[in-house]
Motif scaffolding. Structure first.
Motif, PDB file in Angstrom:
ATOM      1  N   LEU A  86      30.291  51.380  47.407  1.00 52.71           N
ATOM      2  CA  LEU A  86      30.552  53.009  46.854  1.00 52.71           C
ATOM      3  C   LEU A  86      30.368  51.955  45.444  1.00 52.71           C
ATOM      4  O   LEU A  86      29.024  52.096  44.511  1.00 52.71           O
ATOM      5  CB  LEU A  86      31.630  53.203  46.572  1.00 52.71           C
ATOM      6  CG  LEU A  86      32.505  54.988  47.267  1.00 52.71           C
ATOM      7  CD1 LEU A  86      33.639  54.828  47.242  1.00 52.71           C
ATOM      8  CD2 LEU A  86      31.674  55.830  46.877  1.00 52.71           C
ATOM      9  N   ILE A  87      30.398  51.071  45.127  1.00 50.45           N
ATOM     10  CA  ILE A  87      30.348  50.215  43.847  1.00 50.45           C
ATOM     11  C   ILE A  87      29.142  49.110  44.312  1.00 50.45           C
ATOM     12  O   ILE A  87      29.011  49.643  43.434  1.00 50.45           O
ATOM     13  CB  ILE A  87      31.681  49.296  44.059  1.00 50.45           C
ATOM     14  CG1 ILE A  87      32.853  49.988  43.087  1.00 50.45           C
ATOM     15  CG2 ILE A  87      30.609  48.246  43.068  1.00 50.45           C
ATOM     16  CD1 ILE A  87      33.948  48.579  43.948  1.00 50.45           C
ATOM     17  N   THR A  88      28.126  49.309  44.571  1.00 49.47           N
ATOM     18  CA  THR A  88      27.367  49.048  45.331  1.00 49.47           C
ATOM     19  C   THR A  88      26.439  49.866  46.250  1.00 49.47           C
ATOM     20  O   THR A  88      25.258  49.729  46.468  1.00 49.47           O
ATOM     21  CB  THR A  88      27.537  47.360  46.410  1.00 49.47           C
ATOM     22  OG1 THR A  88      27.724  48.171  47.756  1.00 49.47           O
ATOM     23  CG2 THR A  88      28.037  46.570  45.265  1.00 49.47           C
ATOM     24  N   ALA A 108      35.560  40.822  43.889  1.00 54.56           N
ATOM     25  CA  ALA A 108      35.247  39.662  43.473  1.00 54.56           C
ATOM     26  C   ALA A 108      34.336  39.805  43.074  1.00 54.56           C
ATOM     27  O   ALA A 108      33.545  40.505  44.055  1.00 54.56           O
ATOM     28  CB  ALA A 108      35.617  38.462  44.133  1.00 54.56           C
ATOM     29  N   ASP A 109      33.522  39.204  41.691  1.00 51.49           N
ATOM     30  CA  ASP A 109      31.591  39.366  41.732  1.00 51.49           C
ATOM     31  C   ASP A 109      31.219  39.140  42.540  1.00 51.49           C
ATOM     32  O   ASP A 109      29.835  39.022  43.052  1.00 51.49           O
ATOM     33  CB  ASP A 109      31.725  38.759  40.209  1.00 51.49           C
ATOM     34  CG  ASP A 109      30.106  39.007  39.902  1.00 51.49           C
ATOM     35  OD1 ASP A 109      30.012  39.889  39.535  1.00 51.49           O
ATOM     36  OD2 ASP A 109      30.141  38.244  39.658  1.00 51.49           O
ATOM     37  N   GLU A 110      31.655  37.523  43.622  1.00 49.26           N
ATOM     38  CA  GLU A 110      30.896  36.861  44.412  1.00 49.26           C
ATOM     39  C   GLU A 110      30.540  37.453  45.952  1.00 49.26           C
ATOM     40  O   GLU A 110      29.506  37.734  46.027  1.00 49.26           O
ATOM     41  CB  GLU A 110      31.059  35.357  44.742  1.00 49.26           C
ATOM     42  CG  GLU A 110      32.218  35.262  44.890  1.00 49.26           C
ATOM     43  CD  GLU A 110      33.415  35.278  44.181  1.00 49.26           C
ATOM     44  OE1 GLU A 110      34.779  34.560  44.455  1.00 49.26           O
ATOM     45  OE2 GLU A 110      33.107  35.250  42.914  1.00 49.26           O
ATOM     46  N   VAL A 111      31.650  38.616  46.097  1.00 50.88           N
ATOM     47  CA  VAL A 111      31.451  39.297  46.812  1.00 50.88           C
ATOM     48  C   VAL A 111      30.470  40.828  46.923  1.00 50.88           C
ATOM     49  O   VAL A 111      29.708  40.812  47.872  1.00 50.88           O
ATOM     50  CB  VAL A 111      33.378  39.890  47.536  1.00 50.88           C
ATOM     51  CG1 VAL A 111      32.830  40.323  49.018  1.00 50.88           C
ATOM     52  CG2 VAL A 111      34.052  38.451  47.716  1.00 50.88           C
ATOM     53  N   LEU A 112      30.178  41.358  45.705  1.00 50.63           N
ATOM     54  CA  LEU A 112      30.076  42.480  45.147  1.00 50.63           C
ATOM     55  C   LEU A 112      28.443  42.658  44.955  1.00 50.63           C
ATOM     56  O   LEU A 112      27.530  42.900  45.618  1.00 50.63           O
ATOM     57  CB  LEU A 112      30.455  43.124  44.302  1.00 50.63           C
ATOM     58  CG  LEU A 112      32.321  43.441  44.529  1.00 50.63           C
ATOM     59  CD1 LEU A 112      32.522  44.392  43.202  1.00 50.63           C
ATOM     60  CD2 LEU A 112      32.311  45.103  45.546  1.00 50.63           C
TER      61      LEU A 112
END
Length: 403
Positions: A86-88, A108-112
């Protein structure tokens, strides 16, 4: 229809308490579609006081109105993947995420960012080193409670307003808008973090209050209801009400002296003390003497009489009111101001605040209550293309909740 400058923008939210939810509420009032991703049984503030008689959280319902609520089991691998998706999810005006998570590495930011490089990710923290912090603890560290309260109060006095949370929430709004401008100009995403403690310390420092402590006078003492560096005090009326009177400018001071009929008394006092009360610093120095001179005028009049005498006088003043009095007055009004009522199936009549920024003198209003989890299936269908069979499977497996 009121202007909606962020119309078309989709913001995903995964947070709790005040700063994050208040920022996303403000974004929704500016026209953004806000999709709130919550744990399947609700976040830690889902049942927070104040409550209705039936136990529904007025706190959660008010701060999270005007949003689309999605309930997902964020402890399951499948639920975590849904949240990430959803977020991405694609879309030129999507890819905006506001959160205040601790201990959710899948967000986490790096994951997203590995899934969407142009993500605008705003993280609200307690402190810049990643440590915890809430308004109540952060405020204690600013020095404010040791300046607050009655003059003879030996210990700290906390205020009930979560001021730093609210200021931090508006900083998060600025961060989102900054990210949108940056992405529009460069095509790049942005990771922005905001620490509640930094917000508080910066605000107090920018008022000059820490610099003040470096001067010979040192730490500021408690002032009670007096205004530091000027003249302002609360007065009790004949019917037991209270009003706040301020005289910050020379004109305001002159109007106060005139309306209370104390010109001769004030002139005599100035002569006796060899001082000039048209100067703000002198009014502050002799604040207690001046308060005692004005006190009888207010004590001899009811609140209604005080209001009538001060109306149109140029005196800067305000009556003290209880929260209930403010609410009743708002309900009795035509509701064209900043306070509006809306009806909710879980909370009944809600009194909410419109976006206080007025465009061409018109409030940007919102009037949509939110029901926890009510948009789960609709959002997953719209954003991820899941059909009814898959949605049914996820619901039966306990991965999603709501409707």
């Amino acid at each position: 229809m009121p202007l909606q400058p962020l119309a078309g923008i989709t913001v995903f939210e995964n947070d709790s308490f005040v700063a994050g939810p208040s920022s996303c509420l403000a974004l929704s009032q500016l026209g953004a579609e806000v999709i709130k991703i919550d744990p399947i049984k609700g976040g830690p503030d889902i049942d927070r006081w104040p409550l209705t008689a039936d136990g529904a959280s007025i706190y959660w319902g008010t701060l999270n109105r005007n949003k689309r609520s999605v309930a997902i089991d964020l402890r399951s691998e499948e639920g975590q993947e849904l949240a990430q998706a959803l977020i991405t999810s694609p879309g030129e005006n999507a890819g905006v995420f506001v959160e205040n998570n601790v201990g959710r590495p899948f967000l986490a930011d790096e994951v997203l960012r590995a899934k969407r490089a142009d993500l605008i990710h705003v993280k609200v923290q307690g402190s810049a080193d990643g440590g915890p912090g809430v308004d109540y603890t952060v405020n204690a560290e600013t020095g404010i409670p040791l300046m607050t309260g009655p003059v003879d109060s030996p210990g700290p006095v906390n205020h009930v307003l979560p001021a730093w949370d609210l200021v931090c929430g508006q900083a998060a709004v600025t961060a989102v808008v900054m990210g949108l401008y940056h992405r529009a100009a460069t095509g790049e995403g942005l990771y922005e973090s905001i620490a509640l403690k930094d917000v508080a310390l910066a605000a107090v420092a920018n008022l000059g209050w820490y610099t003040e402590t470096l001067q010979p006078a040192g730490e500021r003492a408690k002032q009670g209801n007096h205004i530091f560096g000027s003249f302002g005090a609360s007065f009790r009326t004949a019917d037991g009400r209270h009003v706040m009177i301020t005289a910050i400018t020379k004109r305001q001071w002159g109007n106060l002296v005139q309306v209370t009929g104390l010109e001769a008394v004030i002139d005599a006092l100035q002569t006796s003390l060899e001082t000039d009360f048209t100067l703000e610093t002198n009014r502050y120095t002799y604040r207690e003497i001046l308060e005692s001179l004005f006190k009888p005028w207010f004590a001899q009049r009811t609140a209604q009489q005080v209001a009538a005498d001060l109306e149109g006088s140029g005196v800067l003043w305000g009556p003290y009111a209880s929260a209930g009095e403010v609410a009743r007055e708002a309900l009795d009004s035509d509701q064209s101001g900043v306070l509006r009522s809306i009806e909710s199936e879980t909370l009944g009549t809600m009194l909410v605040g419109a976006q206080p920024i007025r465009v061409n003198d018109e409030y940007l209003t919102d009037a949509q209550p939110t029901v926890f989890g009510a948009e789960t299936k609709a959002v997953l269908s719209e954003r991820l293309g899941l059909d009814s069979a898959e949605l049914g499977r996820l619901h039966d497996a306990g991965v999603i909740g709501g409707r």
